[in-house]
Scaffold this motif. Sequence first.
Motif, short mmCIF file in Angstrom:
data_model
loop_
_atom_site.label_atom_id
_atom_site.label_comp_id
_atom_site.label_asym_id
_atom_site.label_seq_id
_atom_site.Cartn_x
_atom_site.Cartn_y
_atom_site.Cartn_z
N UNK A 1 0.74 -1.25 -0.07
CA UNK A 1 0.09 -0.04 -0.08
C UNK A 1 0.83 1.26 0.05
N UNK A 2 1.99 1.34 0.65
CA UNK A 2 2.83 2.38 0.74
C UNK A 2 3.28 2.49 -0.57
N UNK A 3 3.81 1.58 -1.39
CA UNK A 3 4.33 1.75 -2.75
C UNK A 3 3.27 2.31 -3.73
N UNK A 4 2.08 1.76 -3.33
CA UNK A 4 0.98 2.18 -4.34
C UNK A 4 0.71 3.53 -4.09
N UNK A 5 0.92 4.10 -2.74
CA UNK A 5 0.47 5.48 -2.50
C UNK A 5 1.69 6.45 -3.13
N UNK A 6 2.69 5.77 -3.30
CA UNK A 6 3.80 6.70 -3.98
C UNK A 6 3.60 6.84 -5.50
N UNK A 7 3.00 5.77 -5.97
CA UNK A 7 2.62 5.54 -7.29
C UNK A 7 1.76 6.63 -7.78
N UNK A 8 0.59 6.92 -6.79
CA UNK A 8 -0.65 7.91 -7.11
C UNK A 8 -0.08 9.42 -6.86
N UNK A 9 1.18 9.36 -5.99
CA UNK A 9 1.65 10.85 -5.79
C UNK A 9 2.28 11.45 -7.25
N UNK A 10 2.81 10.37 -7.98
CA UNK A 10 3.67 10.87 -9.19
C UNK A 10 2.71 11.76 -10.16
N UNK A 11 3.24 12.61 -10.69
CA UNK A 11 2.44 13.28 -11.76
C UNK A 11 2.03 12.52 -12.82
N UNK A 12 0.63 12.79 -13.45
CA UNK A 12 0.17 11.95 -14.54
C UNK A 12 -0.02 10.61 -14.24
N UNK A 13 -0.33 10.27 -12.77
CA UNK A 13 -0.84 8.87 -12.31
C UNK A 13 -2.08 8.54 -12.84
N UNK A 14 -3.08 9.52 -12.80
CA UNK A 14 -4.41 9.00 -13.36
C UNK A 14 -4.34 8.79 -14.87
N UNK A 15 -3.92 9.67 -15.59
CA UNK A 15 -3.89 9.30 -16.94
C UNK A 15 -3.20 8.03 -17.29
N UNK A 16 -2.09 7.87 -16.42
CA UNK A 16 -1.50 6.55 -16.76
C UNK A 16 -2.38 5.32 -16.39
N UNK A 17 -3.25 5.53 -15.25
CA UNK A 17 -3.96 4.58 -14.93
C UNK A 17 -4.80 4.16 -15.86
N UNK A 18 -5.43 5.04 -16.57
CA UNK A 18 -6.48 4.83 -17.39
C UNK A 18 -5.93 3.94 -18.78
N UNK A 19 -4.58 4.30 -18.88
CA UNK A 19 -4.01 3.81 -19.99
C UNK A 19 -3.63 2.28 -19.63
N UNK A 20 -3.33 2.15 -18.50
CA UNK A 20 -3.19 0.77 -18.19
C UNK A 20 -4.35 0.00 -18.26
N UNK A 21 -5.54 0.47 -17.80
CA UNK A 21 -6.65 -0.29 -17.66
C UNK A 21 -7.13 -0.51 -19.31
N UNK A 22 -7.01 0.16 -20.27
CA UNK A 22 -7.29 0.11 -21.67
C UNK A 22 -6.54 -0.85 -22.05
N UNK A 23 -5.23 -1.05 -21.63
CA UNK A 23 -4.41 -2.10 -22.06
C UNK A 23 -4.45 -3.49 -21.38
N UNK A 24 -5.49 -3.56 -20.46
CA UNK A 24 -6.06 -4.51 -19.65
C UNK A 24 -4.78 -4.89 -18.69
N UNK A 25 -4.17 -3.81 -18.33
CA UNK A 25 -3.12 -4.18 -17.21
C UNK A 25 -3.85 -3.63 -15.87
N UNK A 26 -2.85 -3.79 -14.67
CA UNK A 26 -3.72 -3.51 -13.39
C UNK A 26 -2.80 -2.65 -12.85
N UNK A 27 -3.26 -1.41 -12.66
CA UNK A 27 -2.70 -0.26 -11.95
C UNK A 27 -3.05 -0.57 -10.38
N UNK A 28 -2.30 0.12 -9.63
CA UNK A 28 -2.58 0.00 -8.27
C UNK A 28 -3.92 0.52 -7.55
#
Length: 263
Positions: free
Chosen positions: A164-191
């Motif tokens: 969870x700590x690592x995931x929280x750091x991931x979401x603190x990075x700039x552009x995490x939301x667009x990156x999440x949507x891109x991963x979902x579109x690629x059927x990957x699993x964002x945190x």
Amino acid sequence: MGWFGWRSARERGSAARATDAAAGDLSGPMAILEAMDQAAPKYLDRVDRGEVVYPACKRTPSDADGNLRAIWEHTRIEAMRYLIMVPGRKDEWLIDPARQAEMLDAFLRKAPHENTVIDFTGIVTEDFAIAIIAGLNWLIHCAVLAGVDRKKFSGTQSSFRKIAVVARRWWALEGSEPRCYHMLAQREKPPLMLYLIWLEYTRLAKEITATAVFGASMGQTRDSNLFRRALGDRRAEPDAVPAAVSDAMARLERAGDPEELQG
């Protein structure tokens, strides 16, 4: 917000689900919640009627649903039910990218507990945190019942908190939301919190299943007739049983989800 609006899966209409399908999201986080909303009550009703041994980790191959796939799937449902039970459940806290940092913060603030019988507070993020920890505790309980090597589940709560700590750091990075949507579109699993829970529960339930069916040591041998029933092997030759067991162990090792064991 695309797939992850402010409304929960149960409040979304068919038009929203059609949009999800067009975006290739049917195997995504919303589908997991919808599947659990259906599967958990049905399974627990079967338990209440005495149709299956509960918890699943105590089944033998001669029991109803004593096969690898069912034990793995049902053990995971037993852990996931705590999330499904959260009163006034608002699924966006588990799956909406805009909510993940706040949800992870709430989880990390919550002190670990050892309970599998829990009381909810009415504060949704706190209740989700309580439910997540209770699910982990249930799996620890099942691991003990099944005789899993303690090294495979020792420190489960602390390990998940590190994730969870690592995931929280991931979401603190700039552009995490667009990156999440891109991963979902690629059927990957964002945190997303749901994915963190789902993957950890799946992993632990698999360890429990392996030990429940094959024994704490992979070298142990159980009654051959029971193994024939568990593995669907109807051949009479005793020499065929070790090969069937070895094949089943290999299939379980390769599988990432109970559905992959079908057939």
